[in-house]
Design a protein around this motif. Structure first.
Motif, PDB file in Angstrom:
ATOM      1  N   PRO A  80     -40.350   1.511  42.478  1.00 45.60           N
ATOM      2  CA  PRO A  80     -40.452   2.792  42.180  1.00 45.60           C
ATOM      3  C   PRO A  80     -38.951   3.491  41.854  1.00 45.60           C
ATOM      4  O   PRO A  80     -38.052   2.878  42.149  1.00 45.60           O
ATOM      5  N   SER A  81     -39.001   4.639  41.268  1.00 41.10           N
ATOM      6  CA  SER A  81     -37.782   5.390  41.068  1.00 41.10           C
ATOM      7  C   SER A  81     -37.924   6.703  41.314  1.00 41.10           C
ATOM      8  O   SER A  81     -38.970   7.256  41.890  1.00 41.10           O
ATOM      9  N   ILE A  82     -36.873   7.664  41.354  1.00 40.96           N
ATOM     10  CA  ILE A  82     -36.737   9.100  41.393  1.00 40.96           C
ATOM     11  C   ILE A  82     -36.268   9.571  40.205  1.00 40.96           C
ATOM     12  O   ILE A  82     -34.833   9.266  39.788  1.00 40.96           O
ATOM     13  N   GLU A  99     -24.719   6.399  38.677  1.00 36.28           N
ATOM     14  CA  GLU A  99     -24.001   7.523  39.157  1.00 36.28           C
ATOM     15  C   GLU A  99     -23.494   8.448  37.836  1.00 36.28           C
ATOM     16  O   GLU A  99     -22.844   9.340  38.304  1.00 36.28           O
ATOM     17  N   GLU A 100     -23.505   7.835  36.788  1.00 38.44           N
ATOM     18  CA  GLU A 100     -22.823   8.659  35.774  1.00 38.44           C
ATOM     19  C   GLU A 100     -23.981   9.743  35.125  1.00 38.44           C
ATOM     20  O   GLU A 100     -23.921  10.668  34.286  1.00 38.44           O
ATOM     21  N   PHE A 101     -25.178   9.716  35.826  1.00 36.54           N
ATOM     22  CA  PHE A 101     -26.274  10.510  35.607  1.00 36.54           C
ATOM     23  C   PHE A 101     -26.372  11.607  36.638  1.00 36.54           C
ATOM     24  O   PHE A 101     -26.207  11.242  37.852  1.00 36.54           O
ATOM     25  N   TYR A 102     -26.429  12.655  36.301  1.00 33.21           N
ATOM     26  CA  TYR A 102     -26.465  13.949  37.196  1.00 33.21           C
ATOM     27  C   TYR A 102     -27.747  13.761  38.341  1.00 33.21           C
ATOM     28  O   TYR A 102     -27.372  14.178  39.377  1.00 33.21           O
ATOM     29  N   VAL A 103     -28.825  13.303  37.869  1.00 33.70           N
ATOM     30  CA  VAL A 103     -29.792  13.192  38.744  1.00 33.70           C
ATOM     31  C   VAL A 103     -29.498  12.278  39.995  1.00 33.70           C
ATOM     32  O   VAL A 103     -30.001  12.631  41.009  1.00 33.70           O
ATOM     33  N   THR A 104     -28.802  11.076  39.362  1.00 32.54           N
ATOM     34  CA  THR A 104     -28.553  10.155  40.614  1.00 32.54           C
ATOM     35  C   THR A 104     -27.320  11.031  41.685  1.00 32.54           C
ATOM     36  O   THR A 104     -27.425  10.628  42.826  1.00 32.54           O
ATOM     37  N   ARG A 105     -26.549  11.516  41.255  1.00 31.53           N
ATOM     38  CA  ARG A 105     -25.229  12.155  41.955  1.00 31.53           C
ATOM     39  C   ARG A 105     -25.930  13.089  42.931  1.00 31.53           C
ATOM     40  O   ARG A 105     -25.682  13.420  44.039  1.00 31.53           O
ATOM     41  N   MET A 106     -26.841  14.014  42.443  1.00 29.69           N
ATOM     42  CA  MET A 106     -27.874  14.782  43.136  1.00 29.69           C
ATOM     43  C   MET A 106     -28.388  14.402  44.128  1.00 29.69           C
ATOM     44  O   MET A 106     -28.823  14.856  45.259  1.00 29.69           O
ATOM     45  N   LEU A 107     -29.261  13.321  43.922  1.00 31.66           N
ATOM     46  CA  LEU A 107     -30.114  12.401  44.884  1.00 31.66           C
ATOM     47  C   LEU A 107     -29.286  12.157  45.954  1.00 31.66           C
ATOM     48  O   LEU A 107     -29.479  12.085  47.074  1.00 31.66           O
ATOM     49  N   LEU A 108     -28.165  11.334  45.760  1.00 34.68           N
ATOM     50  CA  LEU A 108     -27.306  10.734  46.571  1.00 34.68           C
ATOM     51  C   LEU A 108     -26.826  11.814  47.640  1.00 34.68           C
ATOM     52  O   LEU A 108     -26.593  11.569  48.719  1.00 34.68           O
ATOM     53  N   ARG A 109     -26.131  12.997  47.185  1.00 36.87           N
ATOM     54  CA  ARG A 109     -25.715  13.917  47.931  1.00 36.87           C
ATOM     55  C   ARG A 109     -26.945  14.555  48.856  1.00 36.87           C
ATOM     56  O   ARG A 109     -26.727  14.907  49.916  1.00 36.87           O
ATOM     57  N   PHE A 156     -41.711  16.114  45.644  1.00 34.91           N
ATOM     58  CA  PHE A 156     -41.154  16.157  47.085  1.00 34.91           C
ATOM     59  C   PHE A 156     -41.378  17.373  47.791  1.00 34.91           C
ATOM     60  O   PHE A 156     -41.915  18.147  47.193  1.00 34.91           O
ATOM     61  N   ASP A 157     -41.607  17.328  49.275  1.00 31.50           N
ATOM     62  CA  ASP A 157     -41.936  18.702  50.022  1.00 31.50           C
ATOM     63  C   ASP A 157     -40.895  19.514  50.140  1.00 31.50           C
ATOM     64  O   ASP A 157     -40.778  20.363  50.853  1.00 31.50           O
ATOM     65  N   MET A 158     -39.528  19.207  49.402  1.00 32.01           N
ATOM     66  CA  MET A 158     -38.632  20.287  49.278  1.00 32.01           C
ATOM     67  C   MET A 158     -38.148  20.368  47.750  1.00 32.01           C
ATOM     68  O   MET A 158     -38.442  19.778  47.056  1.00 32.01           O
ATOM     69  N   PRO A 159     -37.605  21.586  47.625  1.00 33.07           N
ATOM     70  CA  PRO A 159     -37.123  21.854  46.364  1.00 33.07           C
ATOM     71  C   PRO A 159     -35.986  20.657  45.889  1.00 33.07           C
ATOM     72  O   PRO A 159     -34.951  20.558  46.445  1.00 33.07           O
ATOM     73  N   LEU A 160     -36.426  20.152  44.688  1.00 34.18           N
ATOM     74  CA  LEU A 160     -35.506  19.235  44.088  1.00 34.18           C
ATOM     75  C   LEU A 160     -35.674  19.282  42.631  1.00 34.18           C
ATOM     76  O   LEU A 160     -36.719  18.777  41.940  1.00 34.18           O
ATOM     77  N   VAL A 219     -27.725  18.475  28.715  1.00 29.88           N
ATOM     78  CA  VAL A 219     -27.447  17.782  29.692  1.00 29.88           C
ATOM     79  C   VAL A 219     -28.425  18.480  30.874  1.00 29.88           C
ATOM     80  O   VAL A 219     -29.067  19.498  30.796  1.00 29.88           O
ATOM     81  N   ASN A 220     -28.870  17.623  31.916  1.00 28.00           N
ATOM     82  CA  ASN A 220     -29.718  18.007  32.906  1.00 28.00           C
ATOM     83  C   ASN A 220     -28.863  18.093  34.191  1.00 28.00           C
ATOM     84  O   ASN A 220     -28.610  16.880  34.996  1.00 28.00           O
ATOM     85  N   TYR A 221     -28.211  19.221  34.504  1.00 33.20           N
ATOM     86  CA  TYR A 221     -27.085  19.138  35.172  1.00 33.20           C
ATOM     87  C   TYR A 221     -27.413  19.734  36.855  1.00 33.20           C
ATOM     88  O   TYR A 221     -28.756  20.241  36.886  1.00 33.20           O
ATOM     89  N   ASP A 222     -26.659  19.109  37.653  1.00 34.58           N
ATOM     90  CA  ASP A 222     -27.000  19.386  39.089  1.00 34.58           C
ATOM     91  C   ASP A 222     -26.449  20.703  39.774  1.00 34.58           C
ATOM     92  O   ASP A 222     -26.085  20.667  41.054  1.00 34.58           O
ATOM     93  N   GLY A 223     -25.891  21.581  39.057  1.00 33.80           N
ATOM     94  CA  GLY A 223     -25.086  22.828  39.573  1.00 33.80           C
ATOM     95  C   GLY A 223     -23.635  22.495  39.472  1.00 33.80           C
ATOM     96  O   GLY A 223     -23.123  23.654  39.614  1.00 33.80           O
ATOM     97  N   SER A 224     -23.045  21.382  39.606  1.00 31.66           N
ATOM     98  CA  SER A 224     -21.723  21.199  39.379  1.00 31.66           C
ATOM     99  C   SER A 224     -21.076  21.653  38.101  1.00 31.66           C
ATOM    100  O   SER A 224     -21.787  21.181  36.988  1.00 31.66           O
ATOM    101  N   THR A 225     -19.986  22.142  37.874  1.00 24.23           N
ATOM    102  CA  THR A 225     -19.403  22.638  36.536  1.00 24.23           C
ATOM    103  C   THR A 225     -18.072  22.328  36.518  1.00 24.23           C
ATOM    104  O   THR A 225     -17.380  22.120  37.562  1.00 24.23           O
ATOM    105  N   LEU A 226     -17.592  22.164  34.921  1.00 27.48           N
ATOM    106  CA  LEU A 226     -16.210  21.994  34.825  1.00 27.48           C
ATOM    107  C   LEU A 226     -15.803  23.227  34.229  1.00 27.48           C
ATOM    108  O   LEU A 226     -16.469  24.069  33.735  1.00 27.48           O
ATOM    109  N   PRO A 227     -14.407  23.850  34.816  1.00 28.34           N
ATOM    110  CA  PRO A 227     -14.062  25.227  34.587  1.00 28.34           C
ATOM    111  C   PRO A 227     -13.761  25.468  33.083  1.00 28.34           C
ATOM    112  O   PRO A 227     -13.880  26.756  32.617  1.00 28.34           O
TER     113      PRO A 227
END
Length: 298
Positions: A237-239, A196-206, A256-260, A145-153
């Motif tokens: 376009p997309s992200i 929103e089942e994809f980590y990339v979209t969850r991260m973008l929306l946050r 982007f001009d910020m870490p993403l 997976v390409n995860y956004d830092g959120s983890t399950l225990p």
């Protein structure tokens, strides 16, 4: 009495000769004699009737030999069952998200399968969050997976590489020539995103929410192929995670001009044994992603 001592004992009973039994077992005669003496001491039984080098099995010895024979048969069956369980690990199930599928699946089916034809791969293409759930529920052995830092225990995340998330457009788009863009600039255009089942979209929306920016989302799709079609037809376009479009021609990726970024990782279930075959697969996937990361990107 240990299992090894039991096997020694039955060999002596069968051959009724310490010298011959020691030769068959590849043991020193003194070692085997000591082992038989230890059994007699532990059981309190006189198992052998000795006359020089010749021995005969006593009545107690014969009774014990019968019981040991039955027990060793059960042990042999148990060991065979364990071996069969181990052989079933020759099948490894793997969940791969769409953003990694185009890179990994051709290499898994060609390179890895040629190197390890004894390992049967069961590959499932899934969303990132679904892939994590499949491992958690033990429906697959592991997932990429390409995860956004959120983890399950109850899952273990084996991080491999981090790659940027970029604005994806086409030559001629108003932002195509910019060296980098802001979230505000990206939000000015209708965007097509993965669901929103994809980590990339969850991260973008946050990220948009944290910056108090309302993105203009024209469409969420559960299929990466749909986004490719919309990009190729210059619809919107997309992200996306950069490797998701690495193999596509005719598109422009703008940072982007910020870490993403997202982190590519392999997920396994905590407290679950990782078989040798699974380790081979994990090693292969890790190397493929590292090699891909080392390749200069546009």
């Amino acid at each position: 009495m240990t299992i090894l001592q039991m096997r020694y004992f039955l060999t002596v009973c069968r051959l009724q000769n310490i010298t011959h039994a020691a030769a068959e077992l590849h043991l020193a005669q003194s070692t085997l004699s000591q082992a038989m003496q230890t059994i007699e001491e532990e059981t309190g039984l006189n198992l052998f009737l000795r006359s020089g080098r010749t021995i005969r099995i006593s009545q107690d010895g014969q009774k014990l030999a019968q019981k040991v024979t039955v027990l060793l048969r059960e042990i042999d069956v148990f060991e065979e069952n364990v071996r069969e369980m181990g052989n079933r690990h020759g099948k490894v199930s793997l969940a791969v998200p769409q953003q990694q599928a185009s890179l990994l699946i051709p290499r898994l089916l060609s390179i890895f399968q040629k190197e390890h034809p004894e390992i049967q791969l069961d590959i499932v293409e899934s969303y990132g969050l679904e892939a994590a759930r499949l491992v958690r529920e033990e429906k697959t052995d592991l997932a990429v997976v390409n995860y956004d830092g959120s983890t399950l225990p109850d899952l273990h995340y084996h991080g491999i590489t981090s790659r940027p998330v970029k604005f994806i457009a086409w030559p001629g788009h108003p932002l195509a020539r910019k060296g980098c863009i802001t979230l505000e600039e990206a939000s000015q255009f209708p965007l097509v995103l993965l669901s929103e089942e994809f980590y990339v979209t969850r991260m973008l929306l946050r990220t948009f929410a944290a910056a108090h920016i309302e993105p203009n989302i024209a469409y969420f799709s559960p299929h990466l192929s749909t986004l490719y079609s919309l990009l190729r037809t210059h619809t919107a376009p997309s992200i996306l995670f950069e490797p998701a479009v690495a193999s596509l021609d005719g598109l422009v990726t703008i940072p982007f001009d910020m870490p993403l970024s997202l982190t590519s990782c392999i997920i396994t279930k905590k407290n679950r044994q990782i078989s040798k075959d699974q380790r081979l697969l994990i090693k292969f996937i890790r190397q493929q992603l590292l090699d891909d990361w080392a390749t200069p990107s546009s």
